[in-house]
Design an enzyme around this catalytic site. Structure first.
Site, PDB file in Angstrom:
ATOM      1  N   VAL A 171       0.809  -1.231   0.000  1.00 41.38           N
ATOM      2  CA  VAL A 171       0.000   0.000   0.000  1.00 41.38           C
ATOM      3  C   VAL A 171       0.840   1.278   0.000  1.00 41.38           C
ATOM      4  O   VAL A 171       0.349   2.345   0.357  1.00 41.38           O
ATOM      5  CB  VAL A 171      -0.990   0.021   1.196  1.00 41.38           C
ATOM      6  N   LYS A 172       2.088   1.188  -0.408  1.00 40.99           N
ATOM      7  CA  LYS A 172       2.922   2.389  -0.392  1.00 40.99           C
ATOM      8  C   LYS A 172       2.940   3.085  -1.767  1.00 40.99           C
ATOM      9  O   LYS A 172       2.431   2.561  -2.748  1.00 40.99           O
ATOM     10  CB  LYS A 172       4.346   2.026   0.051  1.00 40.99           C
TER      11      LYS A 172
END
Ligand SMILES: Cc1ncc(COP(=O)(O)O)c(C=O)c1O
Length: 397
Positions: free
Chosen positions: A185-186
């Protein structure tokens, strides 16, 4: 945190090149790998992009923090100052190193309050670890001054702020070491992955060795390599590095779209008299991965967050009561719950976190709401979202 939103042919091409050779490991197998060195290539490109001398890829952001601490020689009984608002990896990595996390208050930058940091320094303090949460940064000049005065390491956790900058330097390059996460999720993702960057040759060599069992990486016979010190396995695989390499090419575009979407949302919320925004230190530029704003009171922030959720808006966070990011939810840390016995240094030196006064942090976090910025939204969708958020907040004011 949108890297995964734009997977495409580029990631597939990079991964396929690795699969076609069958060499999934970043070291060795020179004859078989058809000259594909994805981790090495990523490291060279990332260091160039960030403007640092060295980059070490590792298996996660948590691994990056652990390797960075070890590379700087931090170990048993050393005290590392960290903020009350962060991801649990901060204290996990400190304690994995045998060091002692010392928690201090945050201010309206949403990370370390320099005054609280200065007050927490003892003869055992070795490192200050600002965490650039939700796309923006700590007062890095003030923290650097404290570090220089007390001869401390400044280790930046830039896992949530890739591409943000301070005084024209990318976040993660201002301190002695900077850490990044490329988890799913970066801003850019490897699936799982991370990196440590530094301009310090000794720290870079330590990181290179520590993340691979202490191997000195001299010569090309892995079995015959020496081990100048004990290490661990925090290696990245070539498959993960290949995904990251393709994503790195997309970083500038991701940041541009984030800024555009952030600006539409912010312009809408700025029309509300009682909404204010997270303080960005002078000379700082956010990476625009979140829009962070304050309501006048904790009660209003809670109500505004509820109203936003009820209006069908996703990805808005009220961290004050979220288990993962604020000390309020870290009962396992407060009660020192671990599988095995903790070292006597940690047990003796850690604060009594159930009874430490973090009211200054509460006063900030209680009023904070954050909206994630996605890049898959169309302009119409962002505008619709902005209108709904503004109306929902206005309904509780
Ligand atoms: C601020 C911060 N530091 C460290 C980490 C740890 O990264 P990883 O999930 O890659 O271990 C995260 C992950 O969410 C993070 O947000």
């Amino acid at each position: 945190m949108p890297g995964f939103e734009i997977f495409g042919a580029e990631e597939r091409k990079q991964v396929n090149e690795v699969l076609e050779t069958g060499v999934l490991m970043r070291y060795g197998f020179d004859g078989m790998r058809n000259n594909h060195w994805k981790a090495k290539q990523f490291e060279a490109e990332f260091a160039k992009k960030m403007g640092t001398e060295y980059c070490q890829m590792v298996s996660s952001g948590t691994a990056a923090l652990t390797v960075a601490l070890a590379a700087a020689g931090i170990g048993a009984g050393d005290e590392v100052i960290m903020p009350t608002f962060t991801f649990v990896a901060t204290f996990e990595s400190i304690m994995a190193s045998g060091a002692v996390p010392i928690l201090v208050d945050i201010d309206e930058t949403l990370t370390l309050d320099p005054e609280a940091v200065e007050a927490a320094i003892t003869p055992k303090t070795k490192c200050i670890m600002p965490v650039h949460m939700c796309g923006s940064m700590a007062d890095l000049d003030a923290l650097k001054t404290i570090c220089d005065k007390h001869n401390l390491i400044l280790l930046e956790d830039a896992c949530q702020a890739l591409g943000g900058s301070y005084k024209r330097k990318f976040l993660g390059t201002y301190g002695d070491l900077g850490c990044f996460s490329f988890d799913y999720v970066k801003t850019i993702t490897c699936g799982e992955g991370g990196a440590v960057i530094t301009n310090n040759k000794e720290f870079a060599q330590n990181a290179d060795r520590y993340q691979d069992h202490g191997h000195d990486h001299i010569g090309n016979d892995r079995g015959a390599e020496n081990h100048p010190f004990m290490g661990y396995n925090f290696r990245i695989s070539e498959l993960n590095a290949a995904v990251g390499f393709a994503q790195l090419e997309k970083l500038d575009n991701i940041l541009k779209i984030q800024e555009k979407n952030y600006t539409i949302l912010r312009d809408a919320l700025e029309t509300l008299e009682f909404v204010t925004f997270r303080r960005v230190p002078e000379g700082g530029v956010e990476n625009y991965s979140f829009l962070n704003f304050f309501l006048p009171t904790t009660e209003l922030a809670r109500k505004a967050h509820e109203a936003i959720s009820k209006s069908g808006i996703d990805a808005c966070f009220y961290w004050y009561t979220n288990n993962w990011h604020y000390i309020n939810g870290w009962h396992h840390l407060k009660d020192m719950k671990s599988l095995g016995r903790l070292s006597s240094e940690i047990k003796n030196q850690i604060q009594d976190l159930n009874n430490t006064d973090f009211s200054k942090s509460d006063a900030v976090m209680g009023r904070t709401v954050s909206s994630l910025i996605k890049i898959g939204w169309t302009d119409d969708q962002v505008r619709e979202r902005a209108g709904k958020m503004r109306d929902a907040i206005a309904s509780v004011l």
